[in-house]
Design a protein around this motif. Sequence first.
Motif, PDB file in Angstrom:
ATOM      1  N   HIS A 124      30.136  99.260  85.694  1.00 19.17           N
ATOM      2  CA  HIS A 124      28.910  99.674  85.030  1.00 19.17           C
ATOM      3  C   HIS A 124      28.540 101.065  85.530  1.00 19.17           C
ATOM      4  O   HIS A 124      28.358 101.260  86.738  1.00 19.17           O
ATOM      5  CB  HIS A 124      27.768  98.712  85.337  1.00 19.17           C
ATOM      6  CG  HIS A 124      28.012  97.293  84.900  1.00 19.17           C
ATOM      7  ND1 HIS A 124      26.987  96.366  84.809  1.00 19.17           N
ATOM      8  CD2 HIS A 124      29.132  96.637  84.531  1.00 19.17           C
ATOM      9  CE1 HIS A 124      27.473  95.205  84.402  1.00 19.17           C
ATOM     10  NE2 HIS A 124      28.787  95.349  84.236  1.00 19.17           N
ATOM     11  N   VAL A 125      28.394 102.025  84.610  1.00 22.16           N
ATOM     12  CA  VAL A 125      28.174 103.426  84.981  1.00 22.16           C
ATOM     13  C   VAL A 125      27.082 104.014  84.099  1.00 22.16           C
ATOM     14  O   VAL A 125      27.037 103.757  82.895  1.00 22.16           O
ATOM     15  CB  VAL A 125      29.480 104.244  84.825  1.00 22.16           C
ATOM     16  CG1 VAL A 125      29.234 105.723  85.101  1.00 22.16           C
ATOM     17  CG2 VAL A 125      30.563 103.702  85.756  1.00 22.16           C
ATOM     18  N   MET A 126      26.215 104.834  84.682  1.00 21.97           N
ATOM     19  CA  MET A 126      25.182 105.522  83.916  1.00 21.97           C
ATOM     20  C   MET A 126      25.830 106.403  82.850  1.00 21.97           C
ATOM     21  O   MET A 126      26.832 107.070  83.103  1.00 21.97           O
ATOM     22  CB  MET A 126      24.306 106.354  84.855  1.00 21.97           C
ATOM     23  CG  MET A 126      23.054 106.909  84.211  1.00 21.97           C
ATOM     24  SD  MET A 126      21.812 105.675  83.722  1.00 21.97           S
ATOM     25  CE  MET A 126      21.096 105.236  85.313  1.00 21.97           C
ATOM     26  N   GLU A 127      25.229 106.393  81.662  1.00 28.96           N
ATOM     27  CA  GLU A 127      25.833 107.027  80.491  1.00 28.96           C
ATOM     28  C   GLU A 127      26.267 108.468  80.759  1.00 28.96           C
ATOM     29  O   GLU A 127      27.351 108.885  80.343  1.00 28.96           O
ATOM     30  CB  GLU A 127      24.853 106.994  79.317  1.00 28.96           C
ATOM     31  CG  GLU A 127      25.434 107.574  78.035  1.00 28.96           C
ATOM     32  CD  GLU A 127      24.449 107.505  76.881  1.00 28.96           C
ATOM     33  OE1 GLU A 127      24.893 107.258  75.739  1.00 28.96           O
ATOM     34  OE2 GLU A 127      23.238 107.698  77.117  1.00 28.96           O
ATOM     35  N   ALA A 154      39.142 105.600  85.241  1.00 25.99           N
ATOM     36  CA  ALA A 154      38.823 104.165  85.238  1.00 25.99           C
ATOM     37  C   ALA A 154      38.052 103.827  83.973  1.00 25.99           C
ATOM     38  O   ALA A 154      37.227 104.616  83.507  1.00 25.99           O
ATOM     39  CB  ALA A 154      38.008 103.798  86.469  1.00 25.99           C
ATOM     40  N   HIS A 155      38.323 102.661  83.430  1.00 25.38           N
ATOM     41  CA  HIS A 155      37.619 102.215  82.223  1.00 25.38           C
ATOM     42  C   HIS A 155      36.212 101.738  82.582  1.00 25.38           C
ATOM     43  O   HIS A 155      36.022 100.975  83.532  1.00 25.38           O
ATOM     44  CB  HIS A 155      38.383 101.073  81.559  1.00 25.38           C
ATOM     45  CG  HIS A 155      37.630 100.410  80.454  1.00 25.38           C
ATOM     46  ND1 HIS A 155      37.394 101.033  79.237  1.00 25.38           N
ATOM     47  CD2 HIS A 155      37.033  99.185  80.381  1.00 25.38           C
ATOM     48  CE1 HIS A 155      36.704 100.216  78.469  1.00 25.38           C
ATOM     49  NE2 HIS A 155      36.465  99.094  79.135  1.00 25.38           N
ATOM     50  N   VAL A 156      35.228 102.187  81.811  1.00 25.16           N
ATOM     51  CA  VAL A 156      33.844 101.753  82.003  1.00 25.16           C
ATOM     52  C   VAL A 156      33.549 100.626  81.020  1.00 25.16           C
ATOM     53  O   VAL A 156      33.723 100.776  79.812  1.00 25.16           O
ATOM     54  CB  VAL A 156      32.862 102.921  81.809  1.00 25.16           C
ATOM     55  CG1 VAL A 156      31.418 102.419  81.842  1.00 25.16           C
ATOM     56  CG2 VAL A 156      33.090 103.993  82.868  1.00 25.16           C
ATOM     57  N   ASP A 157      33.091  99.506  81.536  1.00 27.03           N
ATOM     58  CA  ASP A 157      32.815  98.340  80.704  1.00 27.03           C
ATOM     59  C   ASP A 157      31.410  98.351  80.121  1.00 27.03           C
ATOM     60  O   ASP A 157      31.171  97.770  79.061  1.00 27.03           O
ATOM     61  CB  ASP A 157      33.008  97.064  81.522  1.00 27.03           C
ATOM     62  CG  ASP A 157      34.437  96.911  82.009  1.00 27.03           C
ATOM     63  OD1 ASP A 157      35.304  96.559  81.193  1.00 27.03           O
ATOM     64  OD2 ASP A 157      34.684  97.175  83.208  1.00 27.03           O
ATOM     65  N   ARG A 158      30.485  99.008  80.818  1.00 27.57           N
ATOM     66  CA  ARG A 158      29.103  99.046  80.343  1.00 27.57           C
ATOM     67  C   ARG A 158      28.474 100.384  80.683  1.00 27.57           C
ATOM     68  O   ARG A 158      28.487 100.799  81.848  1.00 27.57           O
ATOM     69  CB  ARG A 158      28.277  97.919  80.978  1.00 27.57           C
ATOM     70  CG  ARG A 158      26.809  97.912  80.559  1.00 27.57           C
ATOM     71  CD  ARG A 158      26.011  96.893  81.359  1.00 27.57           C
ATOM     72  NE  ARG A 158      24.590  96.945  81.026  1.00 27.57           N
ATOM     73  CZ  ARG A 158      23.625  96.331  81.714  1.00 27.57           C
ATOM     74  NH1 ARG A 158      23.944  95.591  82.773  1.00 27.57           N
ATOM     75  NH2 ARG A 158      22.358  96.435  81.343  1.00 27.57           N
TER      76      ARG A 158
END
Length: 294
Positions: A124-127, A154-158
């Motif tokens: 989960h990463v800030m937009e 890395a893939h961001v899921d959210r």
Amino acid sequence: MMTSERSLIGGAMRALLLGLQLCLTSTGAAAQDTTWTQPFPPFRIAEGLYYVGSRGLASYLITTREGHVLINTDLEANVPMIRASVEQLGFKFTDIRILLISHAHWDHNAGSALIQRLTGAKYHVMEGDVGVVESGGRSDFQYGSDTTLLYPPAHVDRALHDGDEVKLGGVVLVARLTPGHTRGCTTWTMKVRDGDRERNVVIIGSPNVNPGYRLVGNAVYPRIADDFEQTFRVLKSLPVDYFLGAHGSYYNMEAKYARLVRGDSSAFIDPDGYLAYVANRERAFRTELSRQKP
């Protein structure tokens, strides 16, 4: 030094040496500060909240009945050390379900892709930082062209937004957008139990103006100064008991740890230190802004 502490340090050192042999991606960055790869004993800060980082790079484990949350994966070479710290505290590294970061700089998130592979955790990463994370740092407004500071994408899921909640096993973390240091720099807040009362935890992302940052006339990040202004407004508005941050140096981690080891269970409760740190960083920002203005 107590036997248990020697064991913790020894185990972390062995894990670090293994990591340095296996993971060379971030060694150029780590050379800028030797404390980034120096082991530090993992320890309990408050109920369900633990320090699992190195001496210079802070990582936090939030434990729940449904798995765990890790804030900051640090350098890729540090991942074995983080794993050793988690396991020395009695938890399973593979029970990490969610990865969070303070901001998308290599020293705080270069290990994310590896930890995703090892644990299957959701990221989960800030937009504002999503593009940087998924490009391995290549779209960073300041460091994207420096190949020594890149890291595995890395893939961001959210994608998170200001005020979003991350929930797991009854624990709620709130993502507060505190931009400027990066576009998506995130300060995390949560509540913990302290006996019969509830206390506020604040983990500052970063309010720092790095060397070389252009606060005036920045064509790549035009609103950088406005974003720093937003950060200080937010930080000054937060209720705080436990003062933490992306680097232990923000909050005098080593001195407070020494107090904790001596039996001071409230060592990391420091609202006055928090206010002083934020005020100091705001003065530094305003001094640099004035210097850069024509």
